[in-house]
Design a protein around this motif. Sequence first.
Motif, short mmCIF file in Angstrom:
data_model
loop_
_atom_site.label_atom_id
_atom_site.label_comp_id
_atom_site.label_asym_id
_atom_site.label_seq_id
_atom_site.Cartn_x
_atom_site.Cartn_y
_atom_site.Cartn_z
N ASN A 118 0.81 -1.12 0.03
CA ASN A 118 -0.01 0.12 -0.10
C ASN A 118 0.78 1.26 -0.06
O ASN A 118 1.43 1.68 1.07
CB ASN A 118 -0.77 0.14 1.19
CG ASN A 118 -1.91 1.24 1.35
OD1 ASN A 118 -1.21 2.27 2.45
ND2 ASN A 118 -2.79 1.38 0.55
N LYS A 119 0.93 1.91 -1.22
CA LYS A 119 1.69 3.02 -1.39
C LYS A 119 1.43 4.21 -0.30
O LYS A 119 2.28 4.98 -0.19
CB LYS A 119 1.96 3.71 -2.69
CG LYS A 119 2.36 2.69 -3.70
CD LYS A 119 2.19 3.16 -5.03
CE LYS A 119 2.55 1.89 -6.03
NZ LYS A 119 4.10 2.13 -6.41
N GLU A 120 0.31 4.43 -0.22
CA GLU A 120 -0.19 5.57 0.46
C GLU A 120 0.22 5.56 1.86
O GLU A 120 0.56 6.58 2.52
CB GLU A 120 -1.78 5.66 0.55
CG GLU A 120 -2.17 5.78 -0.89
CD GLU A 120 -2.55 4.67 -1.83
OE1 GLU A 120 -1.91 3.65 -1.45
OE2 GLU A 120 -2.86 4.86 -3.06
N ILE A 143 6.89 -4.29 -0.59
CA ILE A 143 6.69 -5.37 -1.66
C ILE A 143 6.77 -5.03 -3.00
O ILE A 143 7.16 -5.70 -3.89
CB ILE A 143 5.28 -5.71 -1.31
CG1 ILE A 143 5.12 -6.72 -0.34
CG2 ILE A 143 4.67 -6.40 -2.61
CD1 ILE A 143 3.82 -7.48 -0.19
N ASP A 144 6.67 -3.72 -3.20
CA ASP A 144 6.76 -3.24 -4.69
C ASP A 144 8.25 -3.70 -5.20
O ASP A 144 9.19 -3.69 -4.52
CB ASP A 144 7.07 -1.47 -4.40
CG ASP A 144 6.43 -1.04 -5.47
OD1 ASP A 144 6.29 -1.35 -6.67
OD2 ASP A 144 6.22 0.42 -5.72
N SER A 145 8.15 -3.94 -6.22
CA SER A 145 9.57 -4.63 -6.99
C SER A 145 10.75 -3.71 -6.71
O SER A 145 11.74 -4.20 -6.43
CB SER A 145 9.15 -4.96 -8.35
OG SER A 145 9.11 -3.73 -9.09
N GLU A 146 10.64 -2.56 -7.03
CA GLU A 146 11.69 -1.51 -7.04
C GLU A 146 12.19 -1.39 -5.46
O GLU A 146 13.31 -1.54 -5.26
CB GLU A 146 11.37 -0.03 -7.59
CG GLU A 146 10.77 0.06 -8.92
CD GLU A 146 9.69 -0.50 -9.16
OE1 GLU A 146 8.85 -0.93 -8.35
OE2 GLU A 146 9.23 -0.38 -10.42
N HIS A 147 11.11 -1.31 -4.72
CA HIS A 147 11.60 -1.02 -3.15
C HIS A 147 12.33 -2.36 -2.92
O HIS A 147 13.08 -2.37 -1.93
CB HIS A 147 10.64 -0.34 -2.31
CG HIS A 147 10.08 0.73 -2.71
ND1 HIS A 147 9.00 0.86 -3.81
CD2 HIS A 147 10.74 2.08 -2.95
CE1 HIS A 147 8.86 2.23 -4.34
NE2 HIS A 147 9.92 2.99 -3.82
N VAL A 207 3.37 9.09 -12.54
CA VAL A 207 2.87 9.28 -11.19
C VAL A 207 3.58 8.13 -10.23
O VAL A 207 3.99 8.30 -9.23
CB VAL A 207 1.41 9.50 -11.05
CG1 VAL A 207 1.16 9.43 -9.51
CG2 VAL A 207 1.09 10.74 -11.61
N ASN A 208 3.16 6.73 -10.85
CA ASN A 208 3.67 5.63 -10.17
C ASN A 208 5.26 5.98 -9.51
O ASN A 208 5.21 5.54 -8.51
CB ASN A 208 3.36 4.41 -10.99
CG ASN A 208 3.87 3.25 -10.06
OD1 ASN A 208 3.02 2.98 -8.94
ND2 ASN A 208 4.46 2.40 -10.59
N LYS A 209 6.05 6.30 -10.66
CA LYS A 209 7.25 6.48 -10.35
C LYS A 209 7.53 7.64 -9.47
O LYS A 209 8.39 7.19 -8.37
CB LYS A 209 8.16 6.45 -11.63
CG LYS A 209 9.73 6.03 -11.44
CD LYS A 209 9.62 4.53 -10.90
CE LYS A 209 8.79 3.68 -11.87
NZ LYS A 209 8.90 2.40 -11.22
N GLY A 210 6.95 8.50 -9.64
CA GLY A 210 6.78 9.81 -8.65
C GLY A 210 6.63 9.16 -7.21
O GLY A 210 7.25 9.67 -6.25
N LEU A 211 5.67 8.59 -7.12
CA LEU A 211 5.25 7.92 -5.53
C LEU A 211 6.44 6.93 -5.34
O LEU A 211 6.65 7.30 -4.13
CB LEU A 211 3.95 7.06 -5.71
CG LEU A 211 2.54 8.01 -6.09
CD1 LEU A 211 1.27 7.20 -6.39
CD2 LEU A 211 2.22 8.98 -5.19
N GLU A 212 6.96 6.19 -6.17
CA GLU A 212 7.89 5.55 -5.61
C GLU A 212 9.36 6.12 -4.94
O GLU A 212 10.09 5.86 -4.42
CB GLU A 212 8.44 4.49 -6.71
CG GLU A 212 7.09 3.63 -6.91
CD GLU A 212 7.39 2.35 -8.12
OE1 GLU A 212 6.53 1.50 -8.09
OE2 GLU A 212 8.51 2.38 -8.64
N VAL A 213 9.41 7.30 -5.88
CA VAL A 213 10.77 8.17 -5.48
C VAL A 213 10.41 8.74 -4.12
O VAL A 213 11.18 8.60 -3.13
CB VAL A 213 10.79 9.32 -6.47
CG1 VAL A 213 11.67 10.50 -5.89
CG2 VAL A 213 11.33 8.80 -7.67
MG MG Z 1 6.79 -0.51 -8.75
#
Ligand code: MG
Length: 375
Positions: A118-120, A143-147, A207-213
């Motif tokens: 849950n990114k939020e 869990i997000d693949s990048e993180h 936006v997804n990448k922005g949230l991930e940053v």
């Molecule tokens: Mg991701």
Amino acid sequence: MNPIVVLGATGSIGRQTLDVARHLELDVVGLAVNSGRSNLSELLEKWPNATLAVAGASSEEREALSKDLGSRVSFGAESVVEIAATKGATVVNGVVGSVGLGSSVAALEAGNRLALANKESLVAGGNVVKKALKKGGGELVPIDSEHSALFQLTKMCDAQRLVLTASGGPFRGRSRQEMENVTPEQALAHPTWRMGKRISVDSATMVNKGLEVIEANVLFGFGFDDIDVVVHPQSIVHSMVVTADGAFFAHMGITDMRVPIQYALTYPDRLLPPVPAFSPAGLTLTFEKPEREAFPALDLAYRAGEMGGTGPLVYNAADEVAVLAFLEGRLSFLGIPKVIERTLGRFEHRAVESTDEVWEADREARRLASALLKS
Ligand code: MG
């Protein structure tokens, strides 16, 4: 291994988590879903040790479910938070939206491992989650693949910079003009990852990448100047870190969420996941700079992150409002970053210290974004 609780059990992350649970023969002791519409008796039949929390159900649905499932089912947002606090469980939070923050906090305050999708929780409530982590002595594994990749890489070497990879989404290489008439169907056709609706659109706008940053900043404590994004269309490299001598360390593997999900459940152990074996032979990997002009949402995320306080939360809330409007045909694709920018600019920013303050600011940001959408 710990028994698991799966929040958002019928969503994309939830279903893949249950796949992994079957593969590892894990004990599933809790399930939470958003609505009472899907076939929940079947779910409980498959997981006989699980109790079920249904966040939002109509009174008819409640009655029918209680009749079918008896004491194994409970209702309301509180019941989800309660299940997240199950002692000694690993809690997989695959809930979509800022409502997931309450469960993240509950899991961490109970001292549980939180396997977080849950990114939020991190974007809107970064501060609050960090406090809960400290208070409860729980554990946070992304869990997000990048993180997940960055989590692993930062444990292996003395990283000085983080480099998140981005697939570039379905419109990589297009100019702004070429994206003017993009439809929801086109935006939902993600080239490499199997995902839910909002995250697919977020991937198309970056936006997804922005949230991930922003998430990377919260999770690993790196400043925004030390977090880069590189476009990598094949999504084989899940992210990279750079050491002081300029060496790049990359995490590579198959594009299947069940791998990072399983890692979050088994860490620090590594077990064979239920996916085909990966081989780099024959693959061509390419890397490009992101097109910041065509995808302005990326720079907006850095701006929101630097703002701190409500900045990231407003970025996220405005995007959620804008994406829904886009999916319903009320807003153009290029309108999404515009709504985010205007909402960020108009909002009265402040620090947020508690879950309630996060939700209050979140509601306020949504109201503002909706109002700006209409004007
Ligand atoms: Mg991701």
